[in-house]
Design a protein around this motif. Structure first.
Motif, mmCIF file in Angstrom:
data_model
loop_
_atom_site.group_PDB
_atom_site.id
_atom_site.type_symbol
_atom_site.label_atom_id
_atom_site.label_comp_id
_atom_site.label_asym_id
_atom_site.label_seq_id
_atom_site.Cartn_x
_atom_site.Cartn_y
_atom_site.Cartn_z
ATOM 1 N N GLY A 20 63.084 58.701 62.483
ATOM 2 C CA GLY A 20 63.160 57.257 62.659
ATOM 3 C C GLY A 20 62.890 56.465 61.389
ATOM 4 N N GLN A 21 62.321 57.106 60.372
ATOM 5 C CA GLN A 21 62.081 56.398 59.113
ATOM 6 C C GLN A 21 63.408 56.039 58.435
ATOM 7 N N ILE A 22 63.375 54.930 57.677
ATOM 8 C CA ILE A 22 64.536 54.516 56.888
ATOM 9 C C ILE A 22 64.306 54.949 55.445
ATOM 10 N N LEU A 23 65.290 55.639 54.887
ATOM 11 C CA LEU A 23 65.221 56.093 53.500
ATOM 12 C C LEU A 23 66.283 55.389 52.671
ATOM 13 N N THR A 24 66.027 55.261 51.396
ATOM 14 C CA THR A 24 67.070 54.864 50.468
ATOM 15 C C THR A 24 66.927 55.716 49.214
ATOM 16 N N GLY A 25 68.037 55.913 48.559
ATOM 17 C CA GLY A 25 68.071 56.760 47.378
ATOM 18 C C GLY A 25 69.464 57.347 47.241
ATOM 19 N N LEU A 26 69.675 58.111 46.192
ATOM 20 C CA LEU A 26 70.980 58.709 45.956
ATOM 21 C C LEU A 26 70.919 60.200 46.238
ATOM 22 N N LEU A 80 61.386 52.925 53.657
ATOM 23 C CA LEU A 80 61.251 51.496 53.889
ATOM 24 C C LEU A 80 60.777 51.299 55.324
ATOM 25 N N SER A 81 60.003 50.243 55.549
ATOM 26 C CA SER A 81 59.527 49.971 56.908
ATOM 27 C C SER A 81 60.411 48.970 57.634
ATOM 28 N N ILE A 82 61.534 48.576 57.030
ATOM 29 C CA ILE A 82 62.435 47.594 57.628
ATOM 30 C C ILE A 82 63.083 48.158 58.886
ATOM 31 N N ASP A 83 63.298 47.297 59.878
ATOM 32 C CA ASP A 83 63.930 47.707 61.119
ATOM 33 C C ASP A 83 65.402 48.016 60.871
ATOM 34 N N ARG A 84 65.911 49.073 61.554
ATOM 35 C CA ARG A 84 67.292 49.496 61.328
ATOM 36 C C ARG A 84 68.278 48.378 61.656
ATOM 37 N N GLU A 85 68.056 47.668 62.753
ATOM 38 C CA GLU A 85 68.986 46.626 63.154
ATOM 39 C C GLU A 85 69.021 45.486 62.143
ATOM 40 N N VAL A 86 67.849 45.132 61.633
ATOM 41 C CA VAL A 86 67.776 44.072 60.614
ATOM 42 C C VAL A 86 68.532 44.505 59.363
ATOM 43 N N LEU A 87 68.329 45.756 58.961
ATOM 44 C CA LEU A 87 68.997 46.275 57.772
ATOM 45 C C LEU A 87 70.504 46.337 57.983
ATOM 46 N N TYR A 88 70.921 46.811 59.155
ATOM 47 C CA TYR A 88 72.357 46.927 59.441
ATOM 48 C C TYR A 88 73.029 45.564 59.385
ATOM 49 N N SER A 110 57.346 41.926 52.090
ATOM 50 C CA SER A 110 56.850 40.691 52.699
ATOM 51 C C SER A 110 56.566 40.848 54.180
ATOM 52 N N THR A 111 57.218 41.843 54.836
ATOM 53 C CA THR A 111 57.005 42.003 56.270
ATOM 54 C C THR A 111 56.171 43.247 56.600
ATOM 55 N N SER A 112 55.643 43.905 55.581
ATOM 56 C CA SER A 112 54.833 45.090 55.836
ATOM 57 C C SER A 112 53.494 44.697 56.453
ATOM 58 N N GLU A 113 52.859 45.639 57.106
ATOM 59 C CA GLU A 113 51.622 45.347 57.834
ATOM 60 C C GLU A 113 50.487 45.027 56.865
ATOM 61 N N ILE A 114 49.710 43.999 57.220
ATOM 62 C CA ILE A 114 48.576 43.583 56.407
ATOM 63 C C ILE A 114 47.338 44.324 56.896
ATOM 64 N N GLU A 115 46.561 44.823 55.944
ATOM 65 C CA GLU A 115 45.333 45.538 56.302
ATOM 66 C C GLU A 115 44.130 44.622 56.140
ATOM 67 N N PHE A 116 43.288 44.571 57.187
ATOM 68 C CA PHE A 116 42.091 43.736 57.166
ATOM 69 C C PHE A 116 40.850 44.598 56.960
ATOM 70 N N ASP A 117 39.798 43.966 56.449
ATOM 71 C CA ASP A 117 38.580 44.692 56.092
ATOM 72 C C ASP A 117 37.654 44.957 57.279
ATOM 73 N N LEU A 151 67.925 65.893 58.692
ATOM 74 C CA LEU A 151 69.230 65.373 59.060
ATOM 75 C C LEU A 151 69.121 63.866 58.972
ATOM 76 N N ILE A 152 69.941 63.245 58.114
ATOM 77 C CA ILE A 152 69.878 61.804 57.932
ATOM 78 C C ILE A 152 71.228 61.186 58.260
ATOM 79 N N GLU A 153 71.188 59.969 58.811
ATOM 80 C CA GLU A 153 72.409 59.285 59.216
ATOM 81 C C GLU A 153 72.592 58.025 58.389
ATOM 82 N N ASP A 154 73.761 57.894 57.759
ATOM 83 C CA ASP A 154 74.088 56.687 57.008
ATOM 84 C C ASP A 154 74.156 55.513 57.988
ATOM 85 N N ILE A 155 73.357 54.486 57.745
ATOM 86 C CA ILE A 155 73.266 53.368 58.676
ATOM 87 C C ILE A 155 74.578 52.609 58.788
#
Length: 633
Positions: free
Chosen positions: A166-172, A189-197, A225-232, A143-147
């Motif tokens: 809670g994940q954000i999807l995009t596509g047709l 996408l890992s973008i926050d819903r509020e930021v996207l809205y 650019s805002t995704s989590e950076i992985e360290f070694d 069940l997905i909700e159009d933001i």
């Protein structure tokens, strides 16, 4: 089974309310599979039809819209391409004015016998194009909700992906009977819903559909650019977490935190430091970001040492280690933050030019007895939030407004705006300059630039040139022509036509002796290169009231070539070095010149120094005594 209310979307997938669809007879298909099998065949047929008949058109659309960051086998290239391909099939008109979907429907229309299948299939032309939040998941459906609209869709997933609530999807997605299915692909996408809205509410629903490729590109770039950076190493991650915690507590924003983490990631990948106490490196990173990237003196090393509860000497040692290892990267981050500030605080050039044009026209319609009356009127207009400048109705200005809009657009929309501008006013230099970006050969590029200059002359008229010589650029209507003339001169420079370039630049300085475009900085190297040293010196002296460090270094060079290493030459050199000592470091080789380029240059800092040395270092090759003197200053 949950009861369907009268105003809910009908579960059949028609897009109508239940009361206007199957609610009329209170019947819902109990077994939709026979319809969905036919829709599956149409779905597969549409994709096959698109790729077999319109592969070139689809690839061109992707090329028009894909960001540079997604090229060169970037993993996001395929994801972006799939979504834009889907959008193009339904919304991008072909040369005949129809979409690929419309062409396919036309070929299949008589073959679709079942009216239920035909109704659902034709509704695909109104395909939902948006971003969605996953509200619930099971093995068969999401069940997905159009933001934007908060509309809920039941999306069949076939158990192929591990989606999470809670994940954000995009596509047709396209309607089938009692469900929706993915047309080609979706991704998270890992973008926050509020930021996207917040970013989406800048557009109407029609604009989201029409400009979806641009919106998707911006969203994906932000997401990357805002995704989590992985360290070694877990201790490297601990340093990053400490840095984020302290900066957040001090009111730092996400951009600063992300930049700091990227600096730390680059440093650890290069140096692989041994960490005894994470707090010591976190404090050093905090200091480096303040001092070298943000260029503020918010906290001293001693104050940061106390905040992180470590020794000040350790903070100093670690900060030097970071700076030494990633000097060039720190400078790039610093420049990016400065450019970001410029963009936030200043309106773009086209907006300012448009405003100036309208103000000039408004003032021309008034009658003032004194300058004081004019200034009072102008202040009243500019300081009154309810006042608006009257829109221009002349064909030239209407066309230019289209071109201002084209500067802020890309892809198909940009090309359409340029075409519309030329239809309104064929003598629009900026239109031809914008078309240069799409030129496929050097000859085509030259022809477009030359055409821009030619129509600019025709636009202004011979009498205008005679009457307003010396005042160009101050008159807004001259700017498109002056931009075209500058591009023609630069073209000559790039392809070795130095004498032609000099002629163009000299004519521009006659038309606009105030040199708002910085033509003197382009002309000076040409004079020196042609050993026209007196002309070079006279050019600099022409602007003696506006001597930046760059001008002073060039003045010292010109004076050396005309007079030698005289006391006057040395005095000019000392003054130049005082204005920006960074230029000396790059000129004499104390520091390597990085391959970075700047959208804006800040007087007195490294951006000015690097730009000057990149453009002029070769001119100093025959001035060794002058360079030796500079090295000793």
């Amino acid at each position: 089974m949950k009861k369907v209310k009268r105003n809910d979307p009908c579960p059949c997938g028609s897009g109508k309310k239940y009361k206007n669809c199957h609610g009329v007879s209170n019947v819902i298909e109990l077994n939709p599979s026979r319809y969905n099998t036919q829709l599956e065949q149409l779905h597969e047929g549409l994709l096959r039809f698109a790729f077999e008949n319109y592969e070139v058109e689809l690839k061109n659309t992707i090329t028009d819209y894909i960001p540079d960051d997604f090229l060169d086998e970037n993993p996001f290239f395929e994801l972006f391409s799939d979504i834009i391909t889907s959008w193009s099939i339904f919304l991008q008109p072909l040369a005949n004015g129809k979409t690929i979907f419309e062409m396919y429907y036309q070929s299949q229309q008589k073959k679709i016998k079942n009216p239920r299948v035909r109704d659902v299939f034709t509704s695909w032309s109104q395909i939902p194009i948006s971003f969605y939040e996953i509200k619930s998941v099971n093995k068969e459906n999401l069940l997905i909700e159009d933001i934007l609209t908060n509309k809920i869709y039941q999306l069949s997933q076939g158990g192929e992906e591990d989606f999470l609530v809670g994940q954000i999807l995009t596509g047709l997605i396209i309607p089938y009977i009692q469900e929706y299915r993915v047309f080609l692909s979706v991704f998270e996408l890992s973008i926050d819903r509020e930021v996207l809205y917040e970013s989406l509410t800048k557009f109407t629903s029609d604009e989201v559909r029409d400009r979806f490729p641009e919106i998707l590109a911006e969203t994906m770039i932000y997401d990357i650019s805002t995704s989590e950076i992985e360290f070694d190493h877990f201790l490297y991650e601990r340093v990053a977490d400490l840095f984020e915690e302290h900066v957040t507590n001090k009111g730092g924003n996400e951009e600063i935190i992300m930049a700091g983490k990227l600096v730390w990631k680059i440093f650890t990948d290069h140096e692989y430091p041994f960490i005894k106490k994470p707090e010591a490196y976190a404090a050093a990173l905090d200091y480096v970001m303040q001092k070298r990237v943000l260029e503020i003196n918010h906290q001293t090393q001693k104050e940061l040492a106390a905040e992180y509860q470590v020794a000040a000497t350790t903070v100093s040692k670690n900060a030097k280690q970071i700076v030494t290892a990633v000097e060039e990267e720190l400078f790039e981050f610093s420049s990016n933050f400065k450019n970001m500030d410029d963009q936030l605080n200043d309106p773009d050039d086209s907006t300012m030019e448009q405003m100036m044009r309208d103000i000039q026209k408004l003032l021309a319609e008034q009658e003032f007895d004194t300058d004081e009356e004019m200034n009072q009127f102008l202040n009243e207009v500019l300081n009154n939030p309810e006042s608006t400048l009257p829109p221009s109705t002349s064909p030239r200005d209407l066309a230019q407004d289209k071109l201002f809009a084209a500067e802020r657009a890309n892809g198909r929309k940009r090309k359409e705006l340029i075409k519309e501008a030329l239809e309104i006013y064929p003598n629009s230099p900026d239109a031809y300059l914008m078309m240069v970006n799409d030129a496929k050969t050097l000859m085509e590029e030259y022809q477009l630039i030359y055409k821009a200059v030619s129509v600019g002359k025709k636009d202004l008229g011979e009498a205008f040139f005679k009457e307003n010589e010396g005042h160009f650029w101050g008159l807004v209507e001259t700017r498109p022509f002056m931009r075209a003339k500058a591009e023609l001169a630069k073209y000559h420079v790039n392809y070795g036509n130095t004498s032609d370039a000099i002629t163009e630049f000299e004519e521009m300085l006659i038309l606009n002796p105030n040199d708002n475009q910085g033509i003197r900085f382009l002309l000076f190297p040409l004079y020196v290169d042609q050993e026209r040293f007196e002309d070079a010196k006279n050019l600099i002296e022409q602007f003696e009231d506006d001597m930046s460090a760059s001008s002073l270094f060039s003045y010292a060079l010109a004076n050396y070539f005309t007079e030698g290493l005289t006391p006057k030459t040395i005095q000019i050199l000392k003054q130049a070095n005082h204005e920006n000592p960074h230029i000396k470091d790059y000129l004499v080789g104390n520091m390597k010149v990085p391959e970075v380029y700047f959208d804006s240059i800040h007087v007195g800092d490294k951006s000015e120094a690097i730009t000057y040395v990149q453009d002029n270092k070769y001119l100093w090759d025959n001035a060794t005594p002058l360079l030796n003197k500079l090295a000793k200053l």
